[in-house]
Design a protein around this motif. Structure first.
Motif, short mmCIF file in Angstrom:
data_model
loop_
_atom_site.label_atom_id
_atom_site.label_comp_id
_atom_site.label_asym_id
_atom_site.label_seq_id
_atom_site.Cartn_x
_atom_site.Cartn_y
_atom_site.Cartn_z
N VAL A 37 1.16 -1.24 -0.02
CA VAL A 37 -0.13 0.10 -0.07
C VAL A 37 0.82 1.01 0.21
O VAL A 37 1.79 1.35 0.57
N GLN A 38 0.06 2.33 -0.47
CA GLN A 38 1.25 3.67 -0.87
C GLN A 38 1.04 3.92 0.50
O GLN A 38 -0.10 3.77 1.17
N ALA A 39 2.07 4.92 1.53
CA ALA A 39 1.90 5.73 2.18
C ALA A 39 0.99 6.77 2.08
O ALA A 39 0.69 7.32 0.89
N GLY A 40 -0.04 6.56 3.02
CA GLY A 40 -1.40 7.49 2.97
C GLY A 40 -2.13 7.33 2.27
O GLY A 40 -3.64 7.43 2.61
N GLY A 41 -2.32 6.17 1.81
CA GLY A 41 -3.51 5.18 1.25
C GLY A 41 -3.93 4.30 2.51
O GLY A 41 -4.14 4.14 3.71
N SER A 42 -5.09 3.09 2.33
CA SER A 42 -6.06 2.82 3.46
C SER A 42 -5.96 1.39 2.94
O SER A 42 -5.70 0.42 1.94
N LEU A 43 -6.18 0.03 3.83
CA LEU A 43 -6.37 -1.19 3.72
C LEU A 43 -6.81 -1.80 5.07
O LEU A 43 -6.66 -0.86 5.88
N ARG A 44 -7.18 -3.15 4.30
CA ARG A 44 -8.26 -3.55 5.47
C ARG A 44 -7.82 -5.14 5.64
O ARG A 44 -7.80 -5.77 4.99
N LEU A 45 -7.15 -5.25 6.83
CA LEU A 45 -7.15 -7.35 7.50
C LEU A 45 -8.73 -7.30 8.23
O LEU A 45 -9.03 -7.36 8.67
N SER A 46 -8.62 -8.37 7.28
CA SER A 46 -9.44 -9.70 8.44
C SER A 46 -8.70 -10.88 9.26
O SER A 46 -7.42 -11.64 8.57
N CYS A 47 -9.74 -11.44 9.65
CA CYS A 47 -8.98 -12.38 10.72
C CYS A 47 -10.35 -13.21 11.09
O CYS A 47 -11.65 -12.81 11.85
N ILE A 48 -10.12 -14.93 10.63
CA ILE A 48 -11.41 -15.60 10.89
C ILE A 48 -11.44 -16.86 12.17
O ILE A 48 -9.62 -17.10 11.67
N ALA A 49 -11.30 -17.24 12.99
CA ALA A 49 -11.14 -18.29 14.15
C ALA A 49 -12.34 -19.13 13.69
O ALA A 49 -13.68 -18.80 13.17
N SER A 50 -11.97 -20.20 14.06
CA SER A 50 -12.35 -21.49 13.68
C SER A 50 -12.48 -22.87 14.66
O SER A 50 -11.24 -22.52 15.61
N GLY A 51 -12.90 -23.62 15.02
CA GLY A 51 -12.73 -24.74 15.95
C GLY A 51 -14.01 -24.27 17.11
O GLY A 51 -14.96 -24.04 17.24
N ARG A 52 -12.94 -24.26 18.36
CA ARG A 52 -14.27 -23.99 19.43
C ARG A 52 -13.82 -23.00 19.64
O ARG A 52 -13.68 -21.58 21.00
N ILE A 53 -14.85 -22.32 19.28
CA ILE A 53 -15.20 -20.82 19.06
C ILE A 53 -15.70 -20.37 20.49
O ILE A 53 -15.77 -19.01 20.44
N ALA A 54 -16.22 -20.63 21.24
CA ALA A 54 -17.16 -20.88 22.85
C ALA A 54 -15.51 -19.65 23.83
O ALA A 54 -16.44 -19.38 24.46
N SER A 55 -14.65 -19.77 23.51
CA SER A 55 -13.44 -19.90 24.22
C SER A 55 -13.67 -19.02 23.96
O SER A 55 -12.49 -18.07 24.22
N ILE A 56 -13.33 -17.96 22.39
CA ILE A 56 -13.25 -16.50 22.29
C ILE A 56 -13.85 -16.26 22.97
O ILE A 56 -15.41 -15.55 23.32
N TYR A 57 -13.19 -14.80 23.38
CA TYR A 57 -13.67 -13.45 23.40
C TYR A 57 -12.83 -12.54 23.05
O TYR A 57 -13.41 -12.12 21.98
N ALA A 58 -12.02 -11.70 23.83
CA ALA A 58 -10.98 -10.67 22.91
C ALA A 58 -10.43 -11.28 21.70
O ALA A 58 -10.15 -12.17 21.64
N MET A 59 -10.19 -10.80 20.61
CA MET A 59 -9.49 -10.12 19.28
C MET A 59 -8.91 -9.45 19.39
O MET A 59 -9.43 -8.08 19.71
N GLY A 60 -7.34 -9.60 18.75
CA GLY A 60 -6.57 -8.09 19.27
C GLY A 60 -5.45 -8.83 17.21
O GLY A 60 -5.41 -9.87 17.34
N TRP A 61 -5.10 -7.61 17.57
CA TRP A 61 -3.99 -7.35 15.48
C TRP A 61 -2.69 -6.76 17.09
O TRP A 61 -2.36 -5.62 17.82
#
Length: 122
Positions: A12-36
């Motif tokens: 990406v060029q400086a000053g530009g934008s982009l979006r990162l995605s994150c998907i979790a699978s498996g024992r999702i009941a144990s997932i509370y916070a998500m972080g980057w």
């Protein structure tokens, strides 16, 4: 067990934008916070942003406040919208998930993705 996968990293060029995605699978009941987190060559991994399970609480590193936005549209999917990208933002970005409410500490997250590369051209 929980499997975490990030996507969206690119050049990406400086000053530009982009979006990162994150998907979790498996024992999702144990997932509370998500972080980057991110790690640039020769530097320690650092906190970027985190979001609570219900998406109502968020925390940001000072270096990205006002430019990056973390969001979550369900228990297992999180995003990092990156605007006004700077050369210092270039790094491998990791998504993490854990059973804590909200945290900026990487050791509190149990599950990690392999990372997605963000490169910034000036």
């Amino acid at each position: 067990q929980v499997h975490v996968v990030e996507s969206g990293g690119r050049l990406v060029q400086a000053g530009g934008s982009l979006r990162l995605s994150c998907i979790a699978s498996g024992r999702i009941a144990s997932i509370y916070a998500m972080g980057w987190f991110r790690q640039a060559p020769g530097k320690k991994r650092e906190f970027v942003a985190a979001i609570s399970r219900n998406g109502e609480a968020m925390e940001y590193a000072d270096s990205v406040k006002g430019r990056f936005t973390i969001s979550r549209d369900n228990r297992v999917t999180a995003y990092l919208q990156m605007n006004k990208v700077k050369p210092d933002d270039a790094a491998v970005y990791f998504c993490a998930a854990g059973g804590i409410l909200l945290s900026a500490q990487d050791f509190e997250y149990d599950y990690w993705g392999q990372g997605t590369q963000v490169t910034v051209s000036s």
